[in-house]
Design an enzyme around this catalytic site. Structure first.
Site, PDB file in Angstrom:
ATOM      1  N   LYS A   1       0.871  -1.258  -0.036  1.00 32.09           N
ATOM      2  CA  LYS A   1      -0.271  -0.041   0.200  1.00 32.09           C
ATOM      3  C   LYS A   1       0.905   1.268   0.027  1.00 32.09           C
ATOM      4  CE  LYS A   1      -3.572  -2.508   2.382  1.00 32.09           C
ATOM      5  NZ  LYS A   1      -4.750  -2.286   3.314  1.00 32.09           N
ATOM      6  N   SER A   5     -11.434 -39.095  39.123  1.00 27.20           N
ATOM      7  CA  SER A   5     -10.858 -38.997  37.837  1.00 27.20           C
ATOM      8  C   SER A   5     -11.778 -38.521  36.600  1.00 27.20           C
ATOM      9  CB  SER A   5     -10.441 -40.519  37.513  1.00 27.20           C
ATOM     10  OG  SER A   5     -11.719 -41.373  37.723  1.00 27.20           O
TER      11      SER A   5
END
Length: 635
Positions: A170, A546
């Site tokens: 640009k 768990s």
């Protein structure tokens, strides 16, 4: 001129065979465009396709129509629309997915990957960069070097891309100002040096206007370097470098069409091979000699890096998918512990100690990642302390695999040094990594064979080893039922041992808290202890919440098939909370107890448990009797 017209004129002007021969042997360059959001990556690629005449008439007509409809370029052609194919990309004006495009010039063929600039799509950028020879890093001349510029540059360097083009885009929007360009290049050069980038080529361009894309621009008389396409045509590609390295071929499959033919098929990663060459099969280390090299076009006198072939050996050696054929006198390493750079790509953070699938070339193993040594700040390159890695974080950590990997450092060999991590439950790709080196202890620690086997231990006890894994919410009754089961097994003269969650945390796991990472490590340690006890011939009972399926599966994978029995103590949360014997739920509800399962930490119920007991419908004694009957034939 359209692509169709260009090709037609070429075919008319010269002999077709000569034309095809000339284009067939062009080298191929794979490159990516990357950088921050809205730096013009898609527009640049669209411009390259347009200027190289790779757009057909119907595509050009559709592009002109779409450009007028979208109206983002004031009625002029919006080249980004050639690449941004997803509806969401066009609506938002951003790149989301990696878009691959092919184009060619008279000197070379190209595959370009347009990588997204948004941070949340970093994983897509890593995908595109993993196979690239060169990176075009775009910078908006109005904005300068941004965070994503640094992030993408660092990732490109880590992924082994040594050809860097800094495209300051640009320039038309800053009046082609040289001072702006020089300031950006100086800023980037300081950063590049800090991360180890030894050199780069800087170009002032405008993807929209076409400045310095295919030819020098009159708007930048102060720039005397090559145009972008001139540089892309002349840069060295990785294939030529790989061809000079020792021979390596990961085996993809064993080609056995009949009893008279047995070959090993794969893509040659590096080096070259000829009939008569001595090769080594890894990780076994067995050696043989190449008998022949088969391909789709017949037997070959030589095969090189980048070619897919089938190699037949003189000897009947054991070789299968996941093995690596290598030069016998210069083989790669084999190890099961490594240091690696890891890019985390998942919304859920890395859980140190959790088991993930690790895929490297054609090898797939189970692996766990240790707590990171450090995380890298991509802005300052500072090494930050880290317990885990969040989305898009980059860190260095130790990796341990369940069996040896054939590998080389990523810097030397992408194919045998780069890996991905996959969540075992969801099958999502959660991370990508680059191996640095094996850890010295991996070479020095070996499994010591013993004369008395686990079968001998079990026979002495006149039973079969088993692990009864009780899982459920706190207060579900796991420990009570496990205790009743052990009493019942004692009456049957079975040798048992009960591992209880609270008891273990008084000793072996007293250093662990209750974060997700600590819960993972808690279960990993219990799994290892349970495995040792099962090796001793015991029936092991474990009573732990768990909470995660991945860790329960990890423990199952540690044991021989069928030796773990997952017992789900199915108790609704309201019932477990109503019991609240220890007052833990009350504290959790009051915010005095963090990371409590069922309240502010998740519990993943088993999807296919081996046994389910419901403590609402059963007493602990009834549940224990039910379990003992269910396992009666297995002990």
């Amino acid at each position: 001129m359209t692509s169709h017209a260009y090709e037609t004129e070429a075919l008319i002007a010269e002999d077709i065979d000569a034309y095809l021969e000339r284009h067939q042997h062009k080298t191929m360059l794979r490159f990516i465009t990357c950088g921050s959001v809205d730096d013009g990556k898609s527009t640049l690629i669209g411009r390259l396709l347009y200027d190289s005449k790779m757009i057909f008439e119907d595509q050009l007509a559709a592009l002109e129509s779409d450009s007028k409809r979208v109206g983002t370029q004031g009625g002029e052609i919006d080249f980004a629309l050639l690449v941004d194919g997803l509806a969401a990309e066009r609506e938002q004006g951003i790149t989301i997915d990696v878009a691959y495009r092919f184009f060619a010039t008279e000197k070379r063929k190209f595959i370009v990957a347009d990588c997204p600039g948004h941070e949340q799509y970093t994983r897509n950028m890593v995908t595109g960069a993993s196979t690239a020879d060169l990176a075009v890093i775009l910078i908006d001349a109005r904005k300068g070097v941004l965070v994503q510029t640094r992030r993408h540059s660092f990732l490109c360097h880590q992924l082994g891309i040594r050809n860097i083009v800094l495209a300051v885009n640009k320039m038309d929007l800053v009046e082609y100002d040289r001072a702006t360009f020089d300031a950006i290049v100086a800023d980037y050069a300081a950063f590049a040096e800090s991360i180890g980038i030894e050199g780069f080529v800087a170009l002032p361009i405008s993807g929209f206007k076409g400045d310095n894309i295919t030819a020098s621009s009159p708007h930048t008389p102060w720039y005397d370097g090559p145009s972008l396409i001139e540089h892309l045509e002349s840069v060295e590609v990785r294939a030529s470098v790989d061809g000079e390295k020792p021979f390596r071929m990961p085996v993809q499959w064993v080609n056995r069409p009949n009893l008279d033919f047995r070959g090993f098929s794969g893509l040659i990663a590096t080096g070259s091979v000829r009939p008569g060459d001595a090769v080594r099969v890894l990780p076994s280390g067995k050696t043989s000699t190449v008998k022949s090299i088969a391909s789709f076009d017949g037997d070959m006198a030589e095969a090189q890096a980048g070619q897919s072939v089938t190699i037949c050996l003189e000897d009947e050696v054991d070789c299968s998918r996941g093995n690596v054929l290598a030069a016998a006198d210069d083989p790669p390493e084999v190890a099961d512990q490594f240091e690696a750079t890891i890019v985390w790509l998942d919304d859920e953070a890395l859980l140190p100690g959790r088991g993930y699938w690790l895929k490297l070339a054609t090898q797939t193993v189970s692996a766990s990642i240790a707590e990171p040594k450090y995380e890298i700040n991509v802005n300052t390159m500072e090494h930050l302390a880290a317990k885990t890695l969040e989305l898009n974080a980059i860190g260095v950590a130790e990796v341990t695999t369940d069996r040896p990997l054939v590998f080389e450092s990523y810097a030397d060999n992408r194919a045998l040094g780069g890996f991905i991590l996959i969540d075992k439950v969801t099958n999502r790709t959660v991370g990508a990594g680059m191996l640095h080196f094996s850890l010295r202890r991996a070479q020095n620690v070996h499994w010591q064979a013993t004369s008395v086997t686990r079968e001998d231990h079990a026979a002495l006890k006149n039973q079969k080893p088993l692990v009864l894994w009780f899982t459920g919410l706190s207060g579900s009754g796991k420990s009570t039922i496990a205790n009743e089961v052990e009493i019942g097994l004692k009456r049957m003269n079975r040798h048992t041992f009960l591992l209880d969650g609270d008891n273990i945390r008084h000793g072996l796991n007293k250093d662990l808290g209750f974060t997700d990472a600590d819960r993972v490590e808690n279960i990993r340690r219990i799994g290892e202890v349970a495995k040792l006890m099962a090796d001793a011939g015991l029936i092991v009972l474990t009573a732990f919440i768990s909470p995660f399926r991945a860790e329960r599966q990890m423990v199952r994978d540690m044991l021989p098939d069928g030796e773990l029995v997952e017992i789900f103590v199915d108790t609704p949360l309201e019932v477990a909370e109503g019991r609240d014997v220890k007052g833990l739920y009350k504290k959790a509800r009051e915010g005095k107890l963090k990371n409590f399962t069922g309240i502010d930490s998740p519990y993943e119920a088993p999807e296919r448990p081996d046994i389910v007991v419901n403590t609402v419908a059963m007493t602990p004694a009834e549940a224990a009797d039910y379990i003992i009957k269910a396992i009666g034939q297995r002990i």
